[in-house]
Design a protein around this motif. Sequence first.
Motif, mmCIF file in Angstrom:
data_model
loop_
_atom_site.group_PDB
_atom_site.id
_atom_site.type_symbol
_atom_site.label_atom_id
_atom_site.label_comp_id
_atom_site.label_asym_id
_atom_site.label_seq_id
_atom_site.Cartn_x
_atom_site.Cartn_y
_atom_site.Cartn_z
ATOM 1 N N ASN A 1 -4.079 0.672 -8.261
ATOM 2 C CA ASN A 1 -3.218 -0.075 -7.360
ATOM 3 C C ASN A 1 -2.642 0.764 -6.249
ATOM 4 O O ASN A 1 -1.907 0.264 -5.427
ATOM 5 N N MET A 2 -2.943 2.037 -6.256
ATOM 6 C CA MET A 2 -2.328 2.857 -5.221
ATOM 7 C C MET A 2 -3.348 3.864 -4.712
ATOM 8 O O MET A 2 -4.176 4.357 -5.460
ATOM 9 N N PHE B 1 -1.485 9.270 -2.252
ATOM 10 C CA PHE B 1 -0.064 8.954 -2.299
ATOM 11 C C PHE B 1 0.468 9.189 -3.701
ATOM 12 O O PHE B 1 1.501 9.806 -3.911
ATOM 13 N N ASN C 1 4.564 8.797 2.193
ATOM 14 C CA ASN C 1 3.320 8.027 2.160
ATOM 15 C C ASN C 1 2.943 7.548 3.547
ATOM 16 O O ASN C 1 1.763 7.548 3.916
ATOM 17 N N CYS D 1 0.839 -1.197 0.000
ATOM 18 C CA CYS D 1 0.000 0.000 0.000
ATOM 19 C C CYS D 1 0.872 1.244 0.000
ATOM 20 O O CYS D 1 0.626 2.191 -0.744
ATOM 21 N N LEU D 2 1.933 1.240 0.814
ATOM 22 C CA LEU D 2 2.764 2.427 0.907
ATOM 23 C C LEU D 2 3.650 2.592 -0.312
ATOM 24 O O LEU D 2 3.980 3.705 -0.703
ATOM 25 N N THR D 3 4.098 1.471 -0.916
ATOM 26 C CA THR D 3 5.020 1.611 -2.025
ATOM 27 C C THR D 3 4.310 1.564 -3.363
ATOM 28 O O THR D 3 4.916 1.823 -4.387
ATOM 29 N N GLY D 4 3.036 1.223 -3.377
ATOM 30 C CA GLY D 4 2.292 1.252 -4.623
ATOM 31 C C GLY D 4 2.514 0.054 -5.509
ATOM 32 O O GLY D 4 2.368 0.126 -6.709
#
Lengths: 488, 295
Positions: free
Chosen positions: B102-103, B107, B62, A113-116
């Motif tokens: 996907n994100m 962010f 993030n 989630c944080l790094t995509g």
Amino acid sequence: MPTVIVAHFKTNIYEYLEALQKSTLDKLYEEPATCLAIFRLLPSLARQLVMSLLFSTQIMSKADLRQCIKNDKESMSKFEEALDKLQKLHIMIEQENKTIALNSSFKQKFQECLTGGGTHQSFGRLYNKHSQSNSHKLPDIKLLDEHAKTKWEEILHFMVGTDRMNSPGASVLKVVTKANLMREKEGKGLEITNKGFQFLLQDVNTQVWAFLIQYLDLASEMLHMNVVEVLNFFFMLGSLELGQDYSVEGLTDTQRQLLDDLTNYGLIYRQKKSSKRYFPTRLATTLTSGNSAIVSNAASSNLTDDDDSATEQGFIIVETNYKLYAYTNSQLQISVLNLFCNLQYQFSNMVTAEITRESVRKALKHGITASQIISYLTSHAHPQMKKRPALLPSTVVDQIQLWEMELNRLVITNCYLYKEFRTFADYEVVLKHANTLGVVVWSSDSKRMIGIAEAGHERVKAFIKRKIVQRRSNGGDTTSSASGTPAR
Amino acid sequence: MNVLHVNNKTSNISCQRHERLEGYLDQDANLLVLIIDTNPIVWKKSSFPLKEALRHILVFINAHLALKHDNDVAIIASHVGVSKFLYPIPTHENSDKTIFPNMYQKFRVIDEKVIANMSALFEDVDTPNNYPDKASSMVAGALSMALCYINRITKADEIGHVKSRILIISVSPDSPYQYISIMNCIFSAQKLCIPIDVCKVYGGDTPVFLQQASHITGGKYLKLDMPQGLLQFLMIAFLPDRYNKKYLCLPGEERVDFGAACFCHKKIIDVGYVCSVCLSSILNLICSMFGVYKT
């Protein structure tokens, strides 16, 4: 006695999640959007602990973690509370060799989630515009807000009992009865319960979540829907963008079933039932953010498209002379105010009311507490009020609490009264025995009366009967009565 | 006119009283202003490339945004001779709102903008070439821009909801020419109760001014021995917001080197004179403002 009051929407969801089993939670943690939403529900120290461990490869034990916390009592208690919550949600797992680690699927998905990374498409699949032949007019944000407001207020109006043409659909009625917000009246129809009154005074986010959780229970029992998929969909809704259309493909069957019901509650807008796309409304996008979800009439004209965190314009001004001025035309808000104040006049843009002892007592009798009234007034306070040092005048706040305490002045306990003891000695004996049993509610030496609780009545009665029998048998025996030995 | 306070103690007390009055709450939104030192020459010298560091920094950003929905971030690049905002930059053209499933949207938007603006910054080679002192970066300029931004946001927020702090990721050494400006920024930050944290990724000599900055404003100074662990250090030491800092023991350096630079020659001195009129520290008995003084 009023039932458990839900103060914040987080406690609602939190208790529901705690009650789930570990395997269900593990499945939930496979979607990054769910991980993010559940992460935001944790207390802030817990969030920090998760972040510290998220990217580390070291093996830590509880003592290691404890070293990061300051040594005073408050910090330690917060640390214990955070750790407890994390373990209950199975985010942190204590292993056999006393080390503590993050749940591996949670760790991996939250990192994604944080790094995509990843291909989960957990944040909402966009509708592919190219495949559409004739483009309907896209709904703008105003339409979505209107839709959300009408649908949600329909439900609330139905609960308050204002005369309206259309009552909400059958599924809504089922959820409302199951949540014990309304109950069946004799004859036809539903009437509102105490819990329903409390529900009306809560803020929109808490209301929506309470509703959704009841819907979850209903769904899993009666419709056999997969709880994990439903929860995943709810949390995904919280991360979507307002005004954007999302595609129905990629949703499981359970989730497609949800779409109909959610449209009825005002969380989603669809142009027609078979439409391949849906638009989340403000009620949906603010599910996990805690910002206010319904835009009142005054504020909606000032919003631009980029502003998605609308602050609800408060409309209530409370004066120190207990007069209340509400700048609203909404029938619903006026009905809610009617629950605890005396409405006096209605003008074209506002309503005046007065908070009196009778009106507050009426509300208290319905099961609403003083703290709920005060929190309702605080959350809907006009921006002008926010400039004062204390939001609400302290006289009004204290008086409402005093009126609530008035109801508790007298506490009634049912008991049996024992009186007309012939001698003081008799009275003392019975009192001593009753004290050892612990059933004395009240006693008076001067009046020689004892009040015995219902639970102990039979035993004290038996004891006295035994004593009377003993005394008669003693009295028959002339030697002891002549010496005047008191009965023990 | 030089505005230089010699005695810091009184200002410290006023900041503490301010803290107690404000009271950091769990519901506050946190604004993190990140100043990244992007001096390309110094980054080249270090074993840790800027690209890699940027990846760590983006994940850190993030993480900060993930903590709370209301959290916000502003990023300023402190380059050679110039400092520029990387995010937020007001754009006039309608940015394309492509959603990436996907994100998390927030962010992605910020990450893309930072990368795009940083590439634009590096494409412009004229400004750094024209600047004489290529070994240092414009920290003072970046700090001033950060403080102005925070001031604007705080004024616009009526409820007192937003709490801000500054984090500087630095590689280049101090420039004595910037001493006065940096000190002025530090004292303004102290008055506004904005803590300045400093993370020194690479750099042999201790940066005297940045250490003092974190000490005076109540932030933390940390020098990394292992730059490869940048993300982990950032998460543990610099992620907690002001509410959490009350409960955590964070790593940091306690010993501060209180050096100063003289106003006339811009050299860092340990012992010197102070002009009794303008309170500027000078090497000889000649103050550039007020002439010769006999003590």
